[in-house]
Design an enzyme around this catalytic site. Structure first.
Site, mmCIF file in Angstrom:
data_model
loop_
_atom_site.group_PDB
_atom_site.id
_atom_site.type_symbol
_atom_site.label_atom_id
_atom_site.label_comp_id
_atom_site.label_asym_id
_atom_site.label_seq_id
_atom_site.Cartn_x
_atom_site.Cartn_y
_atom_site.Cartn_z
ATOM 1 N N ARG A 51 -73.295 29.032 8.097
ATOM 2 C CA ARG A 51 -74.174 28.371 9.053
ATOM 3 C C ARG A 51 -75.355 29.288 9.422
ATOM 4 N NH1 ARG A 51 -72.210 24.240 12.763
ATOM 5 N NH2 ARG A 51 -70.120 24.509 11.960
ATOM 6 N N HIS A 180 -52.016 33.522 -2.563
ATOM 7 C CA HIS A 180 -52.354 34.730 -3.324
ATOM 8 C C HIS A 180 -51.122 35.488 -3.805
ATOM 9 C CE1 HIS A 180 -51.909 36.915 0.518
ATOM 10 N NE2 HIS A 180 -51.846 38.020 -0.187
ATOM 11 N N LYS A 184 -49.935 37.952 -7.652
ATOM 12 C CA LYS A 184 -49.461 39.347 -7.710
ATOM 13 C C LYS A 184 -48.746 39.563 -9.034
ATOM 14 C CE LYS A 184 -49.120 39.979 -2.746
ATOM 15 N NZ LYS A 184 -49.850 41.131 -2.254
ATOM 16 N N HIS A 242 -45.980 31.900 1.125
ATOM 17 C CA HIS A 242 -45.635 33.032 0.255
ATOM 18 C C HIS A 242 -44.131 33.139 -0.019
ATOM 19 C CE1 HIS A 242 -49.709 33.880 1.077
ATOM 20 N NE2 HIS A 242 -49.555 34.644 2.140
ATOM 21 N N LYS A 341 -44.445 41.388 11.170
ATOM 22 C CA LYS A 341 -45.534 42.343 11.367
ATOM 23 C C LYS A 341 -44.980 43.546 12.126
ATOM 24 C CE LYS A 341 -49.180 39.346 10.512
ATOM 25 N NZ LYS A 341 -49.802 39.593 9.217
HETATM 26 C C1 BG6 Z 1 -51.751 36.344 4.456
HETATM 27 C C2 BG6 Z 1 -51.313 36.227 5.881
HETATM 28 O O1 BG6 Z 1 -51.613 35.120 3.788
HETATM 29 O O2 BG6 Z 1 -50.963 37.329 3.791
HETATM 30 C C3 BG6 Z 1 -51.428 37.564 6.583
HETATM 31 O O3 BG6 Z 1 -52.097 35.257 6.555
HETATM 32 C C4 BG6 Z 1 -50.706 38.642 5.811
HETATM 33 O O4 BG6 Z 1 -50.939 37.487 7.916
HETATM 34 C C5 BG6 Z 1 -51.097 38.624 4.336
HETATM 35 O O5 BG6 Z 1 -51.025 39.886 6.390
HETATM 36 C C6 BG6 Z 1 -50.226 39.554 3.520
HETATM 37 O O6 BG6 Z 1 -50.743 39.676 2.228
HETATM 38 P P1 BG6 Z 1 -50.488 40.991 1.355
HETATM 39 O O7 BG6 Z 1 -51.070 40.658 0.023
HETATM 40 O O8 BG6 Z 1 -51.192 42.108 2.057
HETATM 41 O O9 BG6 Z 1 -49.024 41.186 1.325
#
Ligand code: BG6
Length: 492
Positions: A51, A180, A184, A242, A341
């Site tokens: 934006r 993601h 890996k 994940h 966390k």
């Molecule tokens: C993200 C989460 O999808 O994955 C984050 O939203 C998390 O909270 C992260 O920290 C962890 O990814 P990685 O690749 O660092 O294990």
């Protein structure tokens, strides 16, 4: 061994959220690395959209800073940086209004034949308005694709609304729902391990496996993302996507081929076979936790509420779940899942614990015969360890001990693995959906998560505090110990 790269087709990549955190930390560095490796063709362009009225010059400054912050200085030397910056363009677009869209259309019309990718690195409530305008301004070409970042909704209904809105403009074969973790290296290796070896598959079932642990532990807190995180929590942020993906790849039947729909069909069956956790079972099968002040790696750290600058919060920063897959292969094999966390260390691993041997021929002087274990490490040191029993070397009679057959990918192959986004972005350009989630997978994952969320609400299930730097609350240890088992770090 040097990594092999095959150039992708010419493309335009339009990043909505082009000045955001994800673009700066992950997308731009990943694209830069692929460019350095020679994978991007000359015509490839990256178009940042936001934006803000930045102009090409302002955006180039942003990109340069992002790369300086997230790429090793030595890698930015030489012509690589300038070559990459020459690909970068910017377009100020009002994604909820009509401003800027014609300019974007003009920019894209320079080459309509090439692959056109729209990356939605924005809040999911913008997915529908952006898709709608992409459609209305006629930007979808046969070679177009769209990438959706998580979270896809806050529950099953939210995900359905997003999927429907995007689906009105793009075909399912054009939609790339990114997780993601699937990019890996070790996650892909899990498939190689299972389906390119004779060794494991015959043992990969309830006859030989006692239980499986999947841990994704982070030592960091919520950092700057508290605003988002507090509306999400660990279950939505990590388990819905994940961890369930890791569980699927560990537990699925062999697909007929390593092809998108074949793999996704098998993952879907696992998600559907997950035994429902509801108001009656949530208390026994799940643990919620929230970090308090403590110390991580010798450094004192504050608690979640202080990180959030809030008086109170009912959001879990840790979750542990005893999951079960109700099918022939896995009946009676618990899958213990946990993520959090501000835990003791950053480590992600899948631990396959085999059953004890059926009969020991050794007498008590040999010592205890421990179970075989296969540990698949996703991070930080990617690799695998197979723990086997051997005779203690040397004299002293037949004494047995468990030793690790250890393989670290970095040590063995001498290359550090590319970031997951590098692989996944190139797969998008190639149009390969194998490592992306299909809409029905996302829906099935929410079908399992939604009843847990509602059980926590209905039963007001308590949140157990844990000190930063621990492995979560003691209730998580109790969850697995009730079954006579222990988490990996608690075993000898
Ligand atoms: C993200 C989460 O999808 O994955 C984050 O939203 C998390 O909270 C992260 O920290 C962890 O990814 P990685 O690749 O660092 O294990």
């Amino acid at each position: 061994m040097s990594p092999r790269t095959i150039q992708v087709s010419p493309f335009d990549l339009v990043v909505f959220g082009g000045t955001g955190d994800l673009a700066a930390r992950k997308l731009l560095p990943a694209l830069f690395q692929r460019d350095r490796a020679g994978q991007l063709p000359e015509q490839a362009r990256i178009i940042g959209v936001s934006r803000k009225a930045l102009g090409d010059g302002g955006y180039l400054r942003f990109v340069r800073q992002a790369l300086e912050a997230h790429v090793k200085p030595a890698e930015l030397e030489g012509a690589a940086l300038e070559r990459f910056l020459a690909r970068v363009h910017f377009c100020a677009v009002d994604v909820t209004g009509d401003g800027g869209w014609s300019e974007l259309a003009t920019l894209l019309s320079e080459d309509v034949a090439q692959v056109r990718t729209f990356y939605f690195a924005v809040s999911p409530d913008l997915f529908a308005p952006i898709s709608q305008r992409i459609g209305r301004f006629g930007l979808v070409t046969p070679e177009s694709r769209v990438v959706l970042e998580k979270p896809l909704g806050k529950d099953g209904e939210g995900a359905r609304v997003v999927n429907e809105a995007v689906g009105r403009v793009f075909g399912e074969h054009q939609i790339f729902r990114i997780d993601h973790y699937l990019g890996k290296e070790t996650v892909q290796n899990l498939m190689a391990l299972r389906f390119a070896n004779r060794l494991f598959e015959p043992l990969w079932n309830s006859t030989h496996i006692d239980h499986i642990q999947i841990t994704v532990a982070e030592d960091l807190g919520v950092g700057e993302r508290g605003g988002y995180y507090d509306t999400s929590g660990a279950l939505r942020d990590m388990v819905q996507n994940h961890i369930l993906q890791l569980l699927c790849l560990t537990a699925m039947e062999p697909p007929d081929a390593f092809e998108a729909d074949a793999v996704r069909d098998e993952k879907l069956k696992i998600l559907k076979a997950l035994r429902r956790i509801d108001d009656h079972t949530a208390e026994a099968a799940t643990v919620r936790g929230q970090y308090r002040k403590g110390s991580v790696g010798g450094q004192p750290t504050q608690g979640y509420l202080e990180d959030l600058a809030a008086e109170e919060s009912e959001t879990e920063t840790f979750v542990a779940i005893r999951a079960e897959i109700a099918n022939w292969r896995w009946a009676g094999v618990p899958f213990y899942l946990r993520t959090g966390k501000r835990l003791a260390a950053r480590t992600s691993e899948i631990v396959v614990n085999f059953r004890p041997i059926s009969h020991s021929i050794f007498d008590h002087t040999a010592g205890r015969i421990s179970q075989n274990r296969l540990i698949i490490r996703l991070q930080p040191d990617e690799g695998m360890t197979l723990e086997v029993m051997i005779k203690d070397p040397g004299p002293g009679g037949m004494r047995l001990r468990r030793i690790p057959l250890d393989m670290s990918f970095v040590e063995t192959f001498g290359v550090s693995n590319p970031d997951a986004y590098e692989r996944l972005l190139m797969d998008v350009i190639r149009g390969n959906q194998t490592l992306f989630m299909r809409h029905d997978e996302v829906a099935a994952a929410w079908n399992w998560i939604d009843p847990i969320l509602s059980a926590w609400k209905h039963t007001a299930q308590r949140i157990h505090p844990y000190p930063a730097g621990a492995w979560g609350p003691s209730a998580s240890i109790a969850l697995i110990e009730r079954d006579g088992r222990t988490w990996l770090e608690d075993t000898e």
